[in-house]
Design a protein around this motif. Structure first.
Motif, mmCIF file in Angstrom:
data_model
loop_
_atom_site.group_PDB
_atom_site.id
_atom_site.type_symbol
_atom_site.label_atom_id
_atom_site.label_comp_id
_atom_site.label_asym_id
_atom_site.label_seq_id
_atom_site.Cartn_x
_atom_site.Cartn_y
_atom_site.Cartn_z
ATOM 1 N N ASN A 19 29.653 -16.115 3.983
ATOM 2 C CA ASN A 19 29.103 -16.704 5.201
ATOM 3 C C ASN A 19 28.416 -18.020 4.844
ATOM 4 O O ASN A 19 27.535 -18.045 3.983
ATOM 5 N N ILE A 20 28.796 -19.082 5.506
ATOM 6 C CA ILE A 20 28.187 -20.387 5.278
ATOM 7 C C ILE A 20 26.899 -20.479 6.089
ATOM 8 O O ILE A 20 26.873 -20.147 7.271
ATOM 9 N N ILE A 21 25.850 -20.939 5.437
ATOM 10 C CA ILE A 21 24.554 -21.112 6.086
ATOM 11 C C ILE A 21 24.327 -22.606 6.260
ATOM 12 O O ILE A 21 24.362 -23.363 5.287
ATOM 13 N N GLU A 22 24.115 -23.011 7.497
ATOM 14 C CA GLU A 22 23.864 -24.421 7.783
ATOM 15 C C GLU A 22 22.901 -24.507 8.959
ATOM 16 O O GLU A 22 23.267 -24.274 10.098
ATOM 17 N N ASN A 23 21.649 -24.815 8.644
ATOM 18 C CA ASN A 23 20.634 -24.988 9.672
ATOM 19 C C ASN A 23 20.062 -26.397 9.508
ATOM 20 O O ASN A 23 19.140 -26.629 8.720
ATOM 21 N N VAL A 24 20.631 -27.332 10.242
ATOM 22 C CA VAL A 24 20.277 -28.739 10.115
ATOM 23 C C VAL A 24 18.822 -28.966 10.509
ATOM 24 O O VAL A 24 18.103 -29.734 9.861
ATOM 25 N N ASP A 25 18.337 -28.282 11.547
ATOM 26 C CA ASP A 25 16.959 -28.455 12.004
ATOM 27 C C ASP A 25 15.936 -28.085 10.923
ATOM 28 O O ASP A 25 14.888 -28.717 10.804
ATOM 29 N N LYS A 26 16.240 -27.058 10.134
ATOM 30 C CA LYS A 26 15.322 -26.610 9.081
ATOM 31 C C LYS A 26 15.704 -27.148 7.706
ATOM 32 O O LYS A 26 15.034 -26.843 6.715
ATOM 33 N N ASP A 27 16.791 -27.930 7.638
ATOM 34 C CA ASP A 27 17.273 -28.513 6.382
ATOM 35 C C ASP A 27 17.598 -27.424 5.357
ATOM 36 O O ASP A 27 17.220 -27.500 4.196
ATOM 37 N N ILE A 28 18.301 -26.380 5.817
ATOM 38 C CA ILE A 28 18.665 -25.250 4.963
ATOM 39 C C ILE A 28 20.183 -25.094 4.966
ATOM 40 O O ILE A 28 20.809 -25.000 6.019
ATOM 41 N N TYR A 29 20.744 -25.076 3.768
ATOM 42 C CA TYR A 29 22.188 -24.942 3.588
ATOM 43 C C TYR A 29 22.439 -23.951 2.458
ATOM 44 O O TYR A 29 21.628 -23.827 1.548
ATOM 45 N N GLY A 30 23.546 -23.249 2.511
ATOM 46 C CA GLY A 30 23.855 -22.331 1.437
ATOM 47 C C GLY A 30 24.972 -21.372 1.776
ATOM 48 O O GLY A 30 25.755 -21.592 2.707
ATOM 49 N N LEU A 31 25.016 -20.301 0.999
ATOM 50 C CA LEU A 31 26.025 -19.253 1.171
ATOM 51 C C LEU A 31 25.355 -17.885 1.105
ATOM 52 O O LEU A 31 24.402 -17.684 0.352
ATOM 53 N N LEU A 32 25.874 -16.973 1.892
ATOM 54 C CA LEU A 32 25.488 -15.569 1.847
ATOM 55 C C LEU A 32 26.763 -14.773 1.658
ATOM 56 O O LEU A 32 27.689 -14.872 2.471
ATOM 57 N N CYS A 33 26.831 -14.014 0.572
ATOM 58 C CA CYS A 33 28.030 -13.225 0.268
ATOM 59 C C CYS A 33 27.685 -11.744 0.287
ATOM 60 O O CYS A 33 26.778 -11.293 -0.413
ATOM 61 N N TYR A 34 28.406 -11.014 1.120
ATOM 62 C CA TYR A 34 28.312 -9.558 1.127
ATOM 63 C C TYR A 34 29.494 -9.036 0.328
ATOM 64 O O TYR A 34 30.624 -9.461 0.520
ATOM 65 N N LEU A 35 29.225 -8.110 -0.566
ATOM 66 C CA LEU A 35 30.276 -7.513 -1.383
ATOM 67 C C LEU A 35 30.432 -6.062 -0.975
ATOM 68 O O LEU A 35 29.448 -5.324 -0.872
ATOM 69 N N GLU A 36 31.657 -5.653 -0.731
ATOM 70 C CA GLU A 36 31.923 -4.280 -0.339
ATOM 71 C C GLU A 36 32.974 -3.688 -1.251
ATOM 72 O O GLU A 36 33.957 -4.340 -1.578
ATOM 73 N N GLY A 37 32.754 -2.467 -1.650
ATOM 74 C CA GLY A 37 33.667 -1.757 -2.525
ATOM 75 C C GLY A 37 32.941 -0.588 -3.159
ATOM 76 O O GLY A 37 31.718 -0.496 -3.097
ATOM 77 N N GLU A 86 18.495 -6.833 6.232
ATOM 78 C CA GLU A 86 17.188 -7.383 5.874
ATOM 79 C C GLU A 86 17.328 -8.711 5.121
ATOM 80 O O GLU A 86 16.541 -9.630 5.332
ATOM 81 N N ILE A 87 18.321 -8.810 4.256
ATOM 82 C CA ILE A 87 18.589 -10.087 3.570
ATOM 83 C C ILE A 87 18.884 -11.172 4.603
ATOM 84 O O ILE A 87 18.375 -12.288 4.523
ATOM 85 N N TYR A 88 19.679 -10.840 5.602
ATOM 86 C CA TYR A 88 20.002 -11.811 6.649
ATOM 87 C C TYR A 88 18.741 -12.229 7.406
ATOM 88 O O TYR A 88 18.555 -13.407 7.711
ATOM 89 N N LYS A 89 17.849 -11.283 7.688
ATOM 90 C CA LYS A 89 16.595 -11.605 8.377
ATOM 91 C C LYS A 89 15.721 -12.535 7.534
ATOM 92 O O LYS A 89 15.065 -13.434 8.060
ATOM 93 N N ILE A 90 15.693 -12.307 6.226
ATOM 94 C CA ILE A 90 14.937 -13.184 5.337
ATOM 95 C C ILE A 90 15.486 -14.604 5.423
ATOM 96 O O ILE A 90 14.728 -15.575 5.542
ATOM 97 N N ILE A 91 16.794 -14.736 5.382
ATOM 98 C CA ILE A 91 17.409 -16.063 5.443
ATOM 99 C C ILE A 91 17.132 -16.726 6.789
ATOM 100 O O ILE A 91 16.825 -17.916 6.843
ATOM 101 N N GLU A 92 17.221 -15.969 7.873
ATOM 102 C CA GLU A 92 16.946 -16.538 9.197
ATOM 103 C C GLU A 92 15.510 -17.040 9.325
ATOM 104 O O GLU A 92 15.253 -18.019 10.015
ATOM 105 N N SER A 93 14.573 -16.383 8.681
ATOM 106 C CA SER A 93 13.164 -16.755 8.814
ATOM 107 C C SER A 93 12.701 -17.738 7.735
ATOM 108 O O SER A 93 11.555 -18.172 7.745
ATOM 109 N N PHE A 94 13.587 -18.107 6.844
ATOM 110 C CA PHE A 94 13.219 -18.958 5.706
ATOM 111 C C PHE A 94 12.841 -20.367 6.159
ATOM 112 O O PHE A 94 13.456 -20.939 7.060
ATOM 113 N N ARG A 95 11.812 -20.929 5.525
ATOM 114 C CA ARG A 95 11.377 -22.300 5.772
ATOM 115 C C ARG A 95 10.988 -22.929 4.436
ATOM 116 O O ARG A 95 10.417 -22.264 3.572
#
Length: 84
Positions: free
Chosen positions: A11-29, A72-81
């Motif tokens: 999942n590509i993370i791009e929040n221009v308003d907060k100047d946050i960019y990155g990747l979130l990878c979920y691994l399943e198996g 919870e990891i996704y919530k951390i990323i959403e709230s990150f500043r």
């Protein structure tokens, strides 16, 4: 992890308003001990990474708890500043 039979959901993370960019990878198996990995950057000065790494491969009994931890990891990323 793909060699161990993992499916990687990137999942590509791009929040221009907060100047946050990155990747979130979920691994399943069932033969892997990593649940998710992420990194965030402002593309200039800051970089942070994290994830969920387990001591043993995921078992069927642990899959519901693993989904909760991934949410919870996704919530951390959403709230990150960045603190400048």
């Amino acid at each position: 992890h793909e060699n161990k039979g993992a499916y990687i959901d990137v999942n590509i993370i791009e929040n221009v308003d907060k100047d946050i960019y990155g990747l979130l990878c979920y691994l399943e198996g069932h033969s892997i001990a990593t649940s998710s990995q992420f990194f965030l950057t402002d593309s200039n000065s800051f970089f942070v990474s994290g994830g969920i790494e387990l001591d043993y491969p995921l078992s069927n009994d642990f899959i519901p708890q693993n989904r909760i931890m991934n949410q919870e990891i996704y919530k951390i990323i959403e709230s990150f500043r960045w603190s400048y």
